[in-house]
Design a protein around this motif. Sequence first.
Motif, mmCIF file in Angstrom:
data_model
loop_
_atom_site.group_PDB
_atom_site.id
_atom_site.type_symbol
_atom_site.label_atom_id
_atom_site.label_comp_id
_atom_site.label_asym_id
_atom_site.label_seq_id
_atom_site.Cartn_x
_atom_site.Cartn_y
_atom_site.Cartn_z
ATOM 1 N N CYS A 251 0.861 -1.191 0.000
ATOM 2 C CA CYS A 251 0.000 0.000 0.000
ATOM 3 C C CYS A 251 0.892 1.234 0.000
ATOM 4 O O CYS A 251 1.733 1.388 0.886
ATOM 5 C CB CYS A 251 -0.913 0.026 1.220
ATOM 6 N N ALA A 253 0.009 4.392 0.385
ATOM 7 C CA ALA A 253 -0.329 5.359 1.438
ATOM 8 C C ALA A 253 0.271 4.933 2.775
ATOM 9 O O ALA A 253 0.806 5.752 3.510
ATOM 10 C CB ALA A 253 -1.842 5.502 1.550
ATOM 11 N N CYS A 254 0.165 3.639 3.090
ATOM 12 C CA CYS A 254 0.691 3.156 4.370
ATOM 13 C C CYS A 254 2.195 2.871 4.276
ATOM 14 O O CYS A 254 2.849 2.739 5.304
ATOM 15 C CB CYS A 254 -0.027 1.883 4.801
ATOM 16 N N HIS A 264 -7.007 0.733 0.219
ATOM 17 C CA HIS A 264 -6.716 1.674 1.296
ATOM 18 C C HIS A 264 -7.953 2.547 1.477
ATOM 19 O O HIS A 264 -8.389 3.200 0.528
ATOM 20 C CB HIS A 264 -5.493 2.532 0.964
ATOM 21 N N GLN A 270 -6.732 3.639 7.254
ATOM 22 C CA GLN A 270 -5.802 2.523 7.057
ATOM 23 C C GLN A 270 -6.324 1.610 5.949
ATOM 24 O O GLN A 270 -7.325 1.912 5.304
ATOM 25 C CB GLN A 270 -5.574 1.765 8.357
ATOM 26 N N CYS A 271 -5.620 0.496 5.775
ATOM 27 C CA CYS A 271 -6.008 -0.424 4.718
ATOM 28 C C CYS A 271 -7.088 -1.389 5.190
ATOM 29 O O CYS A 271 -7.215 -1.668 6.375
ATOM 30 C CB CYS A 271 -4.801 -1.249 4.305
HETATM 31 ZN ZN LIG Z 1 -3.006 1.576 3.201
#
Ligand SMILES: [Zn+2]
Length: 454
Positions: A251, A253-254, A264, A270-271
Motif C-alpha cells: 500500500c 499510502a501506508c 486503502h 488505514q487499509c
Molecule cells: Zn493503506
Amino acid sequence: MSTHEGKQPVQEAKCCGVVEEAAMRSRERREKRKRKPMPWILLKLTVVVTAGIIAYAFYVYIGRLCVPLIRRDSGAIGGRATGIGFLVVFCVLGLMMIWAYEKIVFTSPGLAKEHVQKSPPPEVNNAVPSWWDSTRDLAGTPYQYVPPPDANGAAPASAGLHGHSGPAPPRDVNYDDNAGMLDAIPPVTEARTAQPNGSGKPLPSAPNGSSPRAQLPMMYTRKPSATPLLRPEHRYCYKDGFLKPPRAHHCRACGTCVLRYDHHCPWIGQCVGARNHKFFVIFLEWTWLFCVWTFATLTANVIRSGTRGDDIDPEMIVIIVLSGLFAFFTAALLGTHVNLIVHNQTTVETMNSQRMKEREKGVLARMHAWYEFGAKRRTRKQWDEEWGRIGCEGNLWWLGSYRANWEAVMGHHVWEWFLPIGRSPLDGLSYPENPRFDAEGRWRPRSEWLPELR
Ligand SMILES: [Zn+2]
Ligand SMILES: [Zn+2]
C-alpha cells in the motif's frame, strides 16, 4: 586539428552525462517521494472528520428532533411516544455503528513485515517458453483467433454448441504478438509439457510423437493469464525487500505490504485487508442502516413541517443530505464487498477478472453480430464448460461455493456477520489454493481438473 576533433566528443559526452545524471537524480527523488508513505497525521485526519460528522448527526437528530418531541414543545410534530421511539432506534443503530467504526479503525489489516524476514530478490526463472510472457498484465491476453481446421480436418468441437462451423476469420482480428497461432489446446497444457521438470502429462488426445497442435481443431478459445502468480518473482516486494505472503500487496499510502490487501480506505485511515475485511463489512452494514433511518425519519419530519407551514430547520436539511449521500455510498460499497467476499476475491484481484470479461466482450463482438445475444451467450457458456467461470472456478482462491467463501472471511455463525467482536477467521498468511490451478498459480482447463471437480 586532430586534438580539436578529439576534444569535441569528450565534451559532448560529458555534457550528456551531466544531463543524464541530473535526470536520473530527479527520477530517483520522484520515486523516493512516491515510496514515502502518507504522513500519519494526514492518514488519520479523516477519522477525526468522520467522528465529527457522526457527533453532529447525533446533535441534530437528538437535539432538534427527539428532544422537542419528548418535551412536547409547541412546534413539535408528533407525540412523546414517537420521540422516544425515534430516540431509541437512532441510538441503537448509532451506537452499533460507532462500535463497528471503533473496531475497524483499531483492527490492523495485518502487515506482512511482522511475519516475514527480509530476503534478496529471487532469481527470475526463464525455463518457460518465451511466449509465456509474465511481464504482461495479470489478466493475460485471453482470446485469440485461430484459423479454422483445414479442408479435411474435423469441424471445431464447438460447432454444435454455438452454431458455427468454424467462424470465418474476420479481417480486423487482433493477432497476439507473442504466440502467433494458438489452437484449442489451452496454453497451460502445452507449457507444462514443455517444461523440462514440469509435472505435465502428455495429452490424452495426442498420439505419441506427434504435436498435439496438429491434432486438434482450431477456434476462438479462452486464454487465461499465463502469469505464474505464485512464483517467488511475482511475490517479491522490491520496496520492502521481502517475499510477500500470497495475496499481500504494497500500500503506497501506508508504505508497507498489507496481508490480503483489498484497498486503502481513507475513511478509516488505514487499509482493508485480511484481518479487518470482516469488520469493514459489519461497519458498512450498520452505517447503511443508521443512514437510512436518519434520512427517512428526518425527511418525514421536514415534509410534515413543510405541509403545516412551519419553518424548516436548515441543520436538519444538512443531515438529510449527508445521510442520503452516505446511505447511497455505503449501499454501493456493501453490495460490492458482499459480492467480492462470496467470490473470495479482493478489489485488486477482481480487476483482473473484470479485465478478462471486458476482453471477452470484445472477442464476442468480433465473432457475432451485435444482435446475436443468444449466440454470444452460448459461446460464453461453451468457454465456461471448457474452462470454468471467470472469477469462480477461474479464481485461484475459489473455495468451491459462495457460502464457503463467505464463511472463510465472515465466520461460520450468523451473529459473527453482524457483531463487531472477536477476530477475523483469516490469518492472512496462507490460503487454500484452488485445485483447478497448477502449482505456480495458472488456471488449467476443465479437461485437466481432478475427475471429482469436473
Ligand atoms: Zn493503506
Ligand atoms: Zn511492500
